[in-house]
Design an enzyme around this catalytic site. Structure first.
Site, PDB file in Angstrom:
ATOM      1  N   ALA A   1       0.838  -1.213   0.000  1.00 35.75           N
ATOM      2  CA  ALA A   1       0.000   0.000   0.000  1.00 35.75           C
ATOM      3  C   ALA A   1       0.871   1.261   0.000  1.00 35.75           C
ATOM      4  CB  ALA A   1      -0.933   0.002   1.212  1.00 35.75           C
TER       5      ALA A   1
ATOM      6  N   LEU B   1      -0.355  -0.584   7.061  1.00 34.80           N
ATOM      7  CA  LEU B   1      -0.942   0.759   6.928  1.00 34.80           C
ATOM      8  C   LEU B   1      -0.411   1.689   8.013  1.00 34.80           C
ATOM      9  CD1 LEU B   1      -4.643   0.030   5.825  1.00 34.80           C
ATOM     10  CD2 LEU B   1      -2.661   0.553   4.402  1.00 34.80           C
TER      11      LEU B   1
ATOM     12  N   THR C   1      18.201  -1.146  -0.861  1.00 32.53           N
ATOM     13  CA  THR C   1      18.525   0.208  -1.314  1.00 32.53           C
ATOM     14  C   THR C   1      20.023   0.386  -1.550  1.00 32.53           C
ATOM     15  OG1 THR C   1      18.586   2.502  -0.551  1.00 32.53           O
ATOM     16  CG2 THR C   1      18.491   0.838   1.145  1.00 32.53           C
ATOM     17  N   ASP C   2      20.359   1.339  -2.413  1.00 31.78           N
ATOM     18  CA  ASP C   2      21.773   1.673  -2.642  1.00 31.78           C
ATOM     19  C   ASP C   2      22.393   2.363  -1.427  1.00 31.78           C
ATOM     20  OD1 ASP C   2      20.405   4.068  -2.801  1.00 31.78           O
ATOM     21  OD2 ASP C   2      21.361   4.747  -4.651  1.00 31.78           O
ATOM     22  N   GLU C   3      21.540   2.797  -0.473  1.00 33.71           N
ATOM     23  CA  GLU C   3      22.083   3.508   0.699  1.00 33.71           C
ATOM     24  C   GLU C   3      22.928   2.600   1.584  1.00 33.71           C
ATOM     25  OE1 GLU C   3      19.744   6.288   2.790  1.00 33.71           O
ATOM     26  OE2 GLU C   3      18.777   7.042   0.981  1.00 33.71           O
TER      27      GLU C   3
ATOM     28  N   TYR D   1      18.366   4.393   9.106  1.00 32.17           N
ATOM     29  CA  TYR D   1      17.576   3.738   8.042  1.00 32.17           C
ATOM     30  C   TYR D   1      18.473   2.810   7.234  1.00 32.17           C
ATOM     31  CZ  TYR D   1      15.732   3.075   3.328  1.00 32.17           C
ATOM     32  OH  TYR D   1      15.363   2.520   2.115  1.00 32.17           O
ATOM     33  N   ALA D   2      19.585   3.358   6.723  1.00 31.22           N
ATOM     34  CA  ALA D   2      20.466   2.564   5.862  1.00 31.22           C
ATOM     35  C   ALA D   2      21.061   1.380   6.630  1.00 31.22           C
ATOM     36  CB  ALA D   2      21.567   3.453   5.290  1.00 31.22           C
TER      37      ALA D   2
ATOM     38  N   LYS E   1      18.528  -1.347   6.789  1.00 34.47           N
ATOM     39  CA  LYS E   1      18.392  -2.056   5.518  1.00 34.47           C
ATOM     40  C   LYS E   1      19.609  -2.963   5.288  1.00 34.47           C
ATOM     41  CE  LYS E   1      15.472  -1.676   2.793  1.00 34.47           C
ATOM     42  NZ  LYS E   1      14.104  -2.282   2.643  1.00 34.47           N
TER      43      LYS E   1
ATOM     44  N   ASN F   1      13.735   6.483  -6.135  1.00 38.07           N
ATOM     45  CA  ASN F   1      12.559   6.376  -7.008  1.00 38.07           C
ATOM     46  C   ASN F   1      11.785   7.676  -7.008  1.00 38.07           C
ATOM     47  OD1 ASN F   1      11.321   3.054  -7.229  1.00 38.07           O
ATOM     48  ND2 ASN F   1      13.380   3.593  -6.583  1.00 38.07           N
TER      49      ASN F   1
HETATM   50  P1  NAD Z   1       6.822   3.676   1.580  1.00 33.97           P
HETATM   51  O1  NAD Z   1       7.245   4.287   2.860  1.00 33.97           O
HETATM   52  O2  NAD Z   1       6.060   4.500   0.588  1.00 33.97           O
HETATM   53  O3  NAD Z   1       5.928   2.377   1.866  1.00 33.97           O
HETATM   54  C1  NAD Z   1       6.258   1.433   2.848  1.00 33.97           C
HETATM   55  C2  NAD Z   1       5.019   0.559   3.056  1.00 33.97           C
HETATM   56  O4  NAD Z   1       5.344  -0.449   4.009  1.00 33.97           O
HETATM   57  C3  NAD Z   1       3.813   1.328   3.607  1.00 33.97           C
HETATM   58  O5  NAD Z   1       2.643   0.983   2.898  1.00 33.97           O
HETATM   59  C4  NAD Z   1       3.725   0.849   5.060  1.00 33.97           C
HETATM   60  O6  NAD Z   1       2.402   0.874   5.579  1.00 33.97           O
HETATM   61  C5  NAD Z   1       4.277  -0.565   4.944  1.00 33.97           C
HETATM   62  N1  NAD Z   1       4.817  -1.087   6.202  1.00 33.97           N
HETATM   63  C6  NAD Z   1       5.670  -0.447   7.068  1.00 33.97           C
HETATM   64  N2  NAD Z   1       5.938  -1.238   8.118  1.00 33.97           N
HETATM   65  C7  NAD Z   1       5.260  -2.399   7.900  1.00 33.97           C
HETATM   66  C8  NAD Z   1       5.159  -3.615   8.621  1.00 33.97           C
HETATM   67  N3  NAD Z   1       5.792  -3.791   9.799  1.00 33.97           N
HETATM   68  N4  NAD Z   1       4.387  -4.612   8.123  1.00 33.97           N
HETATM   69  C9  NAD Z   1       3.721  -4.441   6.952  1.00 33.97           C
HETATM   70  N5  NAD Z   1       3.763  -3.315   6.242  1.00 33.97           N
HETATM   71  C10 NAD Z   1       4.538  -2.308   6.694  1.00 33.97           C
HETATM   72  O7  NAD Z   1       8.134   3.078   0.934  1.00 33.97           O
HETATM   73  P2  NAD Z   1       8.649   2.985  -0.574  1.00 33.97           P
HETATM   74  O8  NAD Z   1       9.345   4.233  -0.913  1.00 33.97           O
HETATM   75  O9  NAD Z   1       7.543   2.483  -1.418  1.00 33.97           O
HETATM   76  O10 NAD Z   1       9.761   1.846  -0.411  1.00 33.97           O
HETATM   77  C11 NAD Z   1       9.416   0.465  -0.521  1.00 33.97           C
HETATM   78  C12 NAD Z   1      10.666  -0.386  -0.340  1.00 33.97           C
HETATM   79  O11 NAD Z   1      11.630  -0.031  -1.337  1.00 33.97           O
HETATM   80  C13 NAD Z   1      11.359  -0.195   1.004  1.00 33.97           C
HETATM   81  O12 NAD Z   1      11.820  -1.436   1.439  1.00 33.97           O
HETATM   82  C14 NAD Z   1      12.534   0.738   0.699  1.00 33.97           C
HETATM   83  O13 NAD Z   1      13.603   0.522   1.585  1.00 33.97           O
HETATM   84  C15 NAD Z   1      12.878   0.297  -0.712  1.00 33.97           C
HETATM   85  N6  NAD Z   1      13.499   1.347  -1.542  1.00 33.97           N
HETATM   86  C16 NAD Z   1      12.891   2.570  -1.689  1.00 33.97           C
HETATM   87  C17 NAD Z   1      13.467   3.519  -2.539  1.00 33.97           C
HETATM   88  C18 NAD Z   1      12.833   4.877  -2.744  1.00 33.97           C
HETATM   89  O14 NAD Z   1      13.463   5.728  -3.384  1.00 33.97           O
HETATM   90  N7  NAD Z   1      11.629   5.138  -2.282  1.00 33.97           N
HETATM   91  C19 NAD Z   1      14.660   3.217  -3.211  1.00 33.97           C
HETATM   92  C20 NAD Z   1      15.260   1.971  -3.025  1.00 33.97           C
HETATM   93  C21 NAD Z   1      14.651   1.034  -2.199  1.00 33.97           C
HETATM   94  O1  DAU Z   2      18.687   5.907  -2.516  1.00 33.11           O
HETATM   95  C1  DAU Z   2      17.508   5.193  -2.218  1.00 33.11           C
HETATM   96  C2  DAU Z   2      16.807   5.861  -1.056  1.00 33.11           C
HETATM   97  O2  DAU Z   2      16.258   7.076  -1.565  1.00 33.11           O
HETATM   98  C3  DAU Z   2      15.714   4.991  -0.429  1.00 33.11           C
HETATM   99  O3  DAU Z   2      16.297   3.866   0.136  1.00 33.11           O
HETATM  100  C4  DAU Z   2      14.963   5.795   0.647  1.00 33.11           C
HETATM  101  O4  DAU Z   2      13.887   5.021   1.159  1.00 33.11           O
HETATM  102  C5  DAU Z   2      14.415   7.057   0.020  1.00 33.11           C
HETATM  103  O5  DAU Z   2      13.757   7.842   0.996  1.00 33.11           O
HETATM  104  C6  DAU Z   2      15.544   7.853  -0.625  1.00 33.11           C
HETATM  105  O6  DAU Z   2      16.459   8.384   0.368  1.00 33.11           O
HETATM  106  P1  DAU Z   2      17.045   9.882   0.291  1.00 33.11           P
HETATM  107  O7  DAU Z   2      17.451  10.290   1.640  1.00 33.11           O
HETATM  108  O8  DAU Z   2      18.023  10.022  -0.814  1.00 33.11           O
HETATM  109  O9  DAU Z   2      15.685  10.626  -0.165  1.00 33.11           O
HETATM  110  P2  DAU Z   2      14.984  11.988   0.281  1.00 33.11           P
HETATM  111  O10 DAU Z   2      13.812  12.156  -0.629  1.00 33.11           O
HETATM  112  O11 DAU Z   2      14.714  12.050   1.734  1.00 33.11           O
HETATM  113  O12 DAU Z   2      16.093  13.068  -0.068  1.00 33.11           O
HETATM  114  C7  DAU Z   2      16.659  13.187  -1.374  1.00 33.11           C
HETATM  115  C8  DAU Z   2      17.748  14.256  -1.317  1.00 33.11           C
HETATM  116  O13 DAU Z   2      17.126  15.540  -1.085  1.00 33.11           O
HETATM  117  C9  DAU Z   2      18.736  14.068  -0.188  1.00 33.11           C
HETATM  118  O14 DAU Z   2      20.014  14.523  -0.602  1.00 33.11           O
HETATM  119  C10 DAU Z   2      18.217  14.998   0.919  1.00 33.11           C
HETATM  120  C11 DAU Z   2      17.610  16.142   0.131  1.00 33.11           C
HETATM  121  N1  DAU Z   2      16.453  16.779   0.785  1.00 33.11           N
HETATM  122  C12 DAU Z   2      15.423  16.019   1.204  1.00 33.11           C
HETATM  123  C13 DAU Z   2      14.316  16.593   1.809  1.00 33.11           C
HETATM  124  C14 DAU Z   2      13.170  15.712   2.293  1.00 33.11           C
HETATM  125  C15 DAU Z   2      16.415  18.176   0.896  1.00 33.11           C
HETATM  126  O15 DAU Z   2      17.342  18.904   0.481  1.00 33.11           O
HETATM  127  N2  DAU Z   2      15.330  18.742   1.497  1.00 33.11           N
HETATM  128  C16 DAU Z   2      14.269  18.006   1.969  1.00 33.11           C
HETATM  129  O16 DAU Z   2      13.307  18.592   2.508  1.00 33.11           O
END
Ligand code: NAD
Ligand code: DAU
Length: 337
Positions: free
Chosen positions: A9, A35, A123-125, A147-148, A151, A177
């Site tokens: 979700a 959720l 994640t690449d982090e 967070y990193a 993961k 993403n």
């Molecule tokens: P998001 O925060 O939008 O969604 C996370 C979802 O997980 C939510 O729907 C939340 O309700 C659910 N959740 C949280 N804890 C839970 C639990 N204990 N049990 C069941 N559900 C739970 O995250 P996203 O950006 O869609 O990321 C999804 C995955 O991809 C994550 O594992 C994240 O580390 C990874 N990822 C994200 C990015 C990015 O840029 N967003 C990049 C690389 C990897």
């Molecule tokens: O690289 C993959 C990761 O990308 C995922 O694993 C994470 O779940 C996802 O949240 C994301 O992490 P970042 O920390 O890179 O994303 P964020 O959107 O928080 O920030 C992107 C960049 O922008 C980072 O350099 C911090 C900066 N930033 C972010 C926010 C929220 C700002 O300058 N101002 C802001 O208010």
């Protein structure tokens, strides 16, 4: 095939559920999601009434729930996680709970239930900051934020299931993403929605940090290939087509939206802010023939249009007192002068 999608979700998970059902219309998908503040059933509204999809509200860390939903499941893809770096700096507990303990509970139950494949979305982090060059999948883990670190720990927990039980796991490590349905706490949707509201765009530090942006649909396509054809015990890096400094992205957003650059505000930096991530994607390109298709230029224009057209979606999230507002105040009240 019967597929369990955890965290479906959320932003990427909900795109993946829709992607999978479109590509494999006779498959059945179960979405398991707790959720949390980040989960949103609205993201799944296109599939909620489909006979091929079932939604279950539950925690990946709750063994009885997980054991129940795993009955008859052929494969699991695990998106469920706490995902926002800034939140992990305020309180790392939910990150350790879900990302580490939850992942173990889920994978242990999946293995015991005889589920044939398990993809863990990471994640690449986990590689930490990479000022120059690129990170191969074999690179040492060097996470900076809680967070990193959570993961990275989950990746190791998942890998041990292969190393000790020969349980067929695959791990993916993707870059940032972007796209529709991304929670407005994250950089691009925060900046786009703030610009729509005429609010300041808070750039951390001097805005010089670099991120590689991948369209969420390209990520889903890569994950689909790993789920079908990835090799057991392997890690696959995934990335988009280009790297951009945050300040350049902010300028581009303001230009696209016809807003003045005075909306950009430099604020106190994120502690431990990683300068750059840069995973090397030759392995997935060579083995699975994947490459990204959506250019950042085109994807960003479409994303801005989506947020313009769906203000009810993001306004409802931003209006939440205990979800977004309290958090946002904590983050930015003292940062923006
Ligand atoms: P998001 O925060 O939008 O969604 C996370 C979802 O997980 C939510 O729907 C939340 O309700 C659910 N959740 C949280 N804890 C839970 C639990 N204990 N049990 C069941 N559900 C739970 O995250 P996203 O950006 O869609 O990321 C999804 C995955 O991809 C994550 O594992 C994240 O580390 C990874 N990822 C994200 C990015 C990015 O840029 N967003 C990049 C690389 C990897
Ligand atoms: O690289 C993959 C990761 O990308 C995922 O694993 C994470 O779940 C996802 O949240 C994301 O992490 P970042 O920390 O890179 O994303 P964020 O959107 O928080 O920030 C992107 C960049 O922008 C980072 O350099 C911090 C900066 N930033 C972010 C926010 C929220 C700002 O300058 N101002 C802001 O208010």
């Amino acid at each position: 095939m019967k597929l369990l999608v955890t965290g479906g979700a959320g932003f990427i998970g909900s795109h993946f559920v829709r992607y999978w059902l479109k590509k494999n219309p006779s498959d059945r998908v179960i979405t398991l999601d707790k959720l949390t503040y980040a989960g949103n059933l609205d993201n799944l509204k296109e599939v909620l009434s489909s006979p091929h999809h079932r939604f279950v509200r539950g925690d990946i860390g709750h063994a009885p729930t997980v054991e129940k939903v795993l009955a008859g499941v052929d494969a699991v893809i695990n998106f469920a996680a706490e995902t926002h770096v800034d939140r992990s700096l305020l309180d790392a507990n939910p990150f350790l709970q879900t990302n580490v303990q939850g992942t173990y509970t889920l994978i242990n139950a999946a293995r015991t239930a005889g589920v044939r494949r398990f993809v863990h979305v990471s994640t690449d982090e986990v590689y930490g900051s990479v000022p120059r060059g690129k990170s191969l999948e074999t690179e040492r883990l060097n996470p900076t934020s809680p967070y990193a670190a959570s993961k990275a720990a989950s990746d190791l927990v998942v890998l041990t299931q292969w190393l000790t039980h020969r349980y067929p796991v695959m791990i993916t490590r993707c870059t940032n993403n972007y796209g529709p349905h991304q929670h407005p706490e994250k950089f691009l949707p925060l900046f786009i929605t703030n610009a729509l509201e005429g609010a300041p765009l808070p750039l951390y530090g001097r805005g010089l940090n670099v991120r590689n942006w991948i369209h969420v649909e390209d990520h889903c396509e890569a994950l689909g290939r790993v789920l079908r054809r990835g090799r057991a015990g392997e890690i696959y890096n995934i990335a988009g087509d280009g790297e951009y400094k945050n300040i350049d992205v902010a300028r581009r957003i303001l230009k696209l939206m016809g807003r003045p650059s005075t909306l950009m505000k430099f604020v106190q930096d994120r502690p431990g802010h990683d300068l750059r991530y840069a995973p090397d994607t030759r392995k997935i390109q060579k083995e699975l023939g994947w490459r990204p298709r959506v250019s950042f230029e085109r994807g960003l224009v479409e994303m801005v249009e989506w947020y313009r057209a769906h203000s009810a979606w993001w306004r409802a999230i931003k209006a939440k007192k205990n979800g977004f507002q309290t958090y946002y105040k904590k983050q930015y009240a003292t940062r923006i002068k």
